[in-house]
Design an enzyme around this catalytic site. Sequence first.
Site, PDB file in Angstrom:
ATOM      1  N   HIS A 127      -4.720  51.263 -38.107  1.00  0.00           N
ATOM      2  CA  HIS A 127      -6.150  51.766 -38.018  1.00  0.00           C
ATOM      3  C   HIS A 127      -6.530  51.921 -36.491  1.00  0.00           C
ATOM      4  CE1 HIS A 127     -10.312  52.421 -39.481  1.00  0.00           C
ATOM      5  NE2 HIS A 127     -10.321  52.563 -38.310  1.00  0.00           N
ATOM      6  N   HIS A 183      -7.844  54.793 -33.516  1.00  0.00           N
ATOM      7  CA  HIS A 183      -8.279  56.201 -33.204  1.00  0.00           C
ATOM      8  C   HIS A 183      -7.958  56.440 -32.063  1.00  0.00           C
ATOM      9  CE1 HIS A 183     -11.384  56.431 -36.523  1.00  0.00           C
ATOM     10  NE2 HIS A 183     -11.595  54.808 -36.416  1.00  0.00           N
ATOM     11  N   PRO A 188      -9.198  66.518 -35.291  1.00  0.00           N
ATOM     12  CA  PRO A 188      -8.772  67.719 -34.588  1.00  0.00           C
ATOM     13  C   PRO A 188     -10.137  68.483 -34.061  1.00  0.00           C
ATOM     14  CG  PRO A 188      -7.631  67.874 -36.756  1.00  0.00           C
ATOM     15  CD  PRO A 188      -8.666  66.318 -36.926  1.00  0.00           C
ATOM     16  N   ARG A 189     -10.236  68.626 -32.940  1.00  0.00           N
ATOM     17  CA  ARG A 189     -11.549  69.502 -32.055  1.00  0.00           C
ATOM     18  C   ARG A 189     -10.983  70.782 -31.692  1.00  0.00           C
ATOM     19  NH1 ARG A 189     -12.219  66.928 -27.041  1.00  0.00           N
ATOM     20  NH2 ARG A 189     -10.564  65.450 -27.099  1.00  0.00           N
ATOM     21  N   GLY A 236     -16.055  58.778 -38.948  1.00  0.00           N
ATOM     22  CA  GLY A 236     -17.394  59.330 -38.149  1.00  0.00           C
ATOM     23  C   GLY A 236     -18.517  58.454 -38.279  1.00  0.00           C
ATOM     24  N   GLU A 264     -18.907  50.715 -44.222  1.00  0.00           N
ATOM     25  CA  GLU A 264     -18.910  50.367 -42.923  1.00  0.00           C
ATOM     26  C   GLU A 264     -20.350  49.700 -42.556  1.00  0.00           C
ATOM     27  OE1 GLU A 264     -17.542  53.566 -40.336  1.00  0.00           O
ATOM     28  OE2 GLU A 264     -17.225  52.149 -38.555  1.00  0.00           O
ATOM     29  N   ASP A 290      -8.792  49.650 -34.277  1.00  0.00           N
ATOM     30  CA  ASP A 290      -9.872  50.772 -34.320  1.00  0.00           C
ATOM     31  C   ASP A 290     -10.029  51.399 -33.090  1.00  0.00           C
ATOM     32  OD1 ASP A 290     -11.466  52.113 -35.916  1.00  0.00           O
ATOM     33  OD2 ASP A 290     -13.283  50.870 -35.545  1.00  0.00           O
TER      34      ASP A 290
HETATM   35  P1  IMP Z   1     -10.572  60.818 -32.180  1.00  0.00           P
HETATM   36  O1  IMP Z   1     -10.544  61.003 -33.580  1.00  0.00           O
HETATM   37  O2  IMP Z   1      -9.128  60.626 -31.646  1.00  0.00           O
HETATM   38  O3  IMP Z   1     -11.559  61.766 -31.303  1.00  0.00           O
HETATM   39  O4  IMP Z   1     -11.475  59.328 -31.808  1.00  0.00           O
HETATM   40  C1  IMP Z   1     -12.816  59.194 -31.711  1.00  0.00           C
HETATM   41  C2  IMP Z   1     -13.355  59.319 -33.286  1.00  0.00           C
HETATM   42  O5  IMP Z   1     -13.235  58.308 -34.100  1.00  0.00           O
HETATM   43  C3  IMP Z   1     -14.826  59.357 -33.044  1.00  0.00           C
HETATM   44  O6  IMP Z   1     -15.473  60.557 -32.836  1.00  0.00           O
HETATM   45  C4  IMP Z   1     -15.158  58.706 -34.429  1.00  0.00           C
HETATM   46  O7  IMP Z   1     -15.643  59.854 -35.299  1.00  0.00           O
HETATM   47  C5  IMP Z   1     -14.253  58.016 -35.098  1.00  0.00           C
HETATM   48  N1  IMP Z   1     -14.303  56.516 -34.952  1.00  0.00           N
HETATM   49  C6  IMP Z   1     -14.126  55.474 -33.845  1.00  0.00           C
HETATM   50  N2  IMP Z   1     -14.371  54.460 -34.411  1.00  0.00           N
HETATM   51  C7  IMP Z   1     -14.985  54.731 -35.616  1.00  0.00           C
HETATM   52  C8  IMP Z   1     -15.540  53.677 -36.634  1.00  0.00           C
HETATM   53  O8  IMP Z   1     -15.438  52.377 -36.159  1.00  0.00           O
HETATM   54  N3  IMP Z   1     -15.842  54.235 -37.675  1.00  0.00           N
HETATM   55  C9  IMP Z   1     -16.019  55.449 -38.074  1.00  0.00           C
HETATM   56  N4  IMP Z   1     -15.386  56.268 -37.328  1.00  0.00           N
HETATM   57  C10 IMP Z   1     -14.892  55.943 -36.119  1.00  0.00           C
HETATM   58 ZN    ZN Z   2     -12.012  53.350 -37.563  1.00  0.00          ZN
END
Ligand code: IMP
Ligand code: ZN
Length: 355
Positions: A19, A21, A109-110, A193, A223, A302
């Site tokens: 987990h 991101h 994805p962006r 998100g 969450e 995270d």
């Molecule tokens: P990315 O998906 O690589 O852009 O990583 C950042 C994204 O992960 C953020 O825009 C959030 O949507 C998501 N994110 C990061 N931490 C959390 C969390 O604790 N809960 C839900 N979404 C998260």
């Molecule tokens: Zn997360």
Amino acid sequence: MDLPVDQAFCHRLPKAELHAHLSGSVRRETLHSIWQRKQAKQQCLDLEDPSLALKPAGDYPTVVSFFQIFNKYIYRLLDDAESIADATMPVLEDFRIDGVKYLELRTTPRAIPGPGIDYAEYVHLVRQAIEGWNLARYFHNAHNYELEAHLILSVDRSMTLAQGMEVVDVAIANQALLEPGCASRVLGVDLCGNPSVTPISHLAPAFRRAKDAGLNITVHFAETPTSSTDTELEELFAWSPSRLGHAIHVPPHLIEVVQSKDIALELCLSCNVLSKLTEGGFADHHFGMWRNNGCKVALGTDDVGVFESALSNEYLLAAKHFGLSEGEVVGLARSAISAAWAGKERMMKLLDEFS
Ligand code: IMP
Ligand code: ZN
């Protein structure tokens, strides 16, 4: 194996990170060097130095202010092919240095209109960065992959169904290796998100398509109280996830569902405590509850770039606050591997050799 656990032990332990991101795992120093390079090229002139723009871990008073880090800062800085690659490779290196041997890195994805990057191209750029890094380590390490890294693609709660479908289509198109000799692929789909964005039921067909295509499913689950209504949690169970992220506010009658379906929990101690998603300190974390209920737990970071606690430190925190012996910490590492979507055999072997 009954010895007290220390930092060196947790560092040496072969770990699986399930987990994390991508954009939240980029270290401040990495963001700083990307920012400096852009400033020298007269780009991103309206963006503050990341060492000023990003607050210390624990200084985000609300969930909303935490999520703004991404939209208001990190995404604006990582807005072209070069910066996406320059952010991704050090993330892998940081996990490797921390003794992570298996990584499922997730990213949303962006679309970045300026340089013409769409969802498919974004994922291609991240995959190329992973493979570039892999290749460099492979030759550096006597033709061995030290870290097996794969991707999970995230659907953001704020997406429309059409956007969610597009993420899933890109995930399906990336289930195979990029080319022979490559090592990473997309293993599954996540729902992430800002949890105050509800409802999420419109996204169900996207997750159904993912499941039908053989992708694994994980979802951020319970969450915050807002995202923990029976309606939402039952909806998420209907998407057939094999793992749940965070799982903080799960009512007792749904704890039984998690147990009976053998769903694994991705738990992130520092993230939850520092962002005050959980009440009290580390010893009050629901890690203890899930563990006592005999559920499969995988510790995760995270957003290590924000919370600055590496996976080895998460194992140390669990050991310290829940009184785990060395043997129990190895058991926890095995539990994470049992929830992984690939690489189980190699990881179990690494743990057998470690024990
Ligand atoms: P990315 O998906 O690589 O852009 O990583 C950042 C994204 O992960 C953020 O825009 C959030 O949507 C998501 N994110 C990061 N931490 C959390 C969390 O604790 N809960 C839900 N979404 C998260
Ligand atoms: Zn997360």
